[in-house]
Enzyme design. Structure first.
Site, PDB file in Angstrom:
ATOM      1  N   CYS A   9       0.740  -1.419  -0.030  1.00  0.00           N
ATOM      2  CA  CYS A   9      -0.082   0.105  -0.074  1.00  0.00           C
ATOM      3  C   CYS A   9       0.774   1.376  -0.025  1.00  0.00           C
ATOM      4  CB  CYS A   9      -0.873   0.069   1.157  1.00  0.00           C
ATOM      5  SG  CYS A   9      -1.484   1.516   1.830  1.00  0.00           S
ATOM      6  N   VAL A  49      -5.207   0.754   7.210  1.00  0.00           N
ATOM      7  CA  VAL A  49      -3.896   0.808   7.251  1.00  0.00           C
ATOM      8  C   VAL A  49      -3.390   1.864   6.558  1.00  0.00           C
ATOM      9  CG1 VAL A  49      -3.318  -1.382   8.079  1.00  0.00           C
ATOM     10  CG2 VAL A  49      -3.331  -1.106   5.583  1.00  0.00           C
ATOM     11  N   SER A  62      -2.394   8.253   7.069  1.00  0.00           N
ATOM     12  CA  SER A  62      -1.006   8.243   6.754  1.00  0.00           C
ATOM     13  C   SER A  62      -0.402   9.607   6.903  1.00  0.00           C
ATOM     14  CB  SER A  62      -0.770   7.652   5.539  1.00  0.00           C
ATOM     15  OG  SER A  62      -1.290   8.356   4.335  1.00  0.00           O
TER      16      SER A  62
END
Length: 199
Positions: A9, A49, A62
């Site tokens: 990712c 995530v 993030s």
């Protein structure tokens, strides 16, 4: 500290670049988005995530994670000190997320038509920004920054997404990418699966 990270990712990758650049050691738990562990589901209401756990603090975006790490571990700094420059960098981060990261899902999981459209959009958007990549050694800066940490995962995945940049119009981007990819900290940030994305 623990980072729940997907090994392919780009959002997770940008956080791993920050960690490598700052020499931060922590537990990295590789997870696939399709089968998240129970403890992550309990910690993160968005079931996404990357997710960073630092004692009682849980962060799951993030960009927020990257800025937190930059402030918690100030050396080397990845954002300018003065407010005007910081605002410019944050605006650049906003553009990177809105214009490039917004296309990732379509490129990774879209049907052929959707992926082709996203591929064309990304290519055109990158080339439209091409001159900015040639102004300074790093993106709009003499120093490596959070903006570079965010751009690098996108550029690394271009061959996987079949986004080609012509050497003539894309020369500044290609040179910039070579500079970033050669950094030891960037190499250290790559997972085995990410290494396989490029020959």
């Amino acid at each position: 500290m623990t980072l729940f990270s997907n090994p392919t990712c780009p959002h997770s990758h940008r956080v791993r670049i920050v960690l490598a650049e700052k020499g931060i050691t922590l537990d990295v738990v590789d997870v696939e988005s399709s089968s998240l562990p129970e403890d992550l589901i309990e910690l993160n209401p968005y079931n996404s995530v990357p997710t960073l756990v630092d004692r009682d603090l849980v962060l799951y975006d993030s960009r927020i994670i990257a800025e937190y790490l930059d402030e918690r571990f100030p050396h080397p700094p990845l954002m300018p000190v003065d407010p005007v420059s910081r605002a410019r960098f944050r605006l650049a981060l906003y553009h990177v997320e809105r214009d490039w990261y917004s296309l990732v899902d379509d490129l990774e999981r879209g049907d052929k038509r959707t992926a082709n459209k996203a591929r064309k959009t990304l290519r055109e958007s990158l080339l439209a920004s091409g001159e900015l990549f040639g102004v300074k050694p790093f993106f709009m800066s003499d120093e490596f920054s959070l903006v570079d940490c965010s751009i690098a995962p996108i550029l690394w995945r271009l061959p996987r997404w079949e986004v080609d940049l012509p050497p003539s119009h894309g020369r500044h981007i290609i040179k910039y990418a070579e500079t970033i990819f050669s950094r030891p900290c960037f190499r250290a940030s790559l997972t085995e699966l990410e290494r396989e994305m490029r020959p």
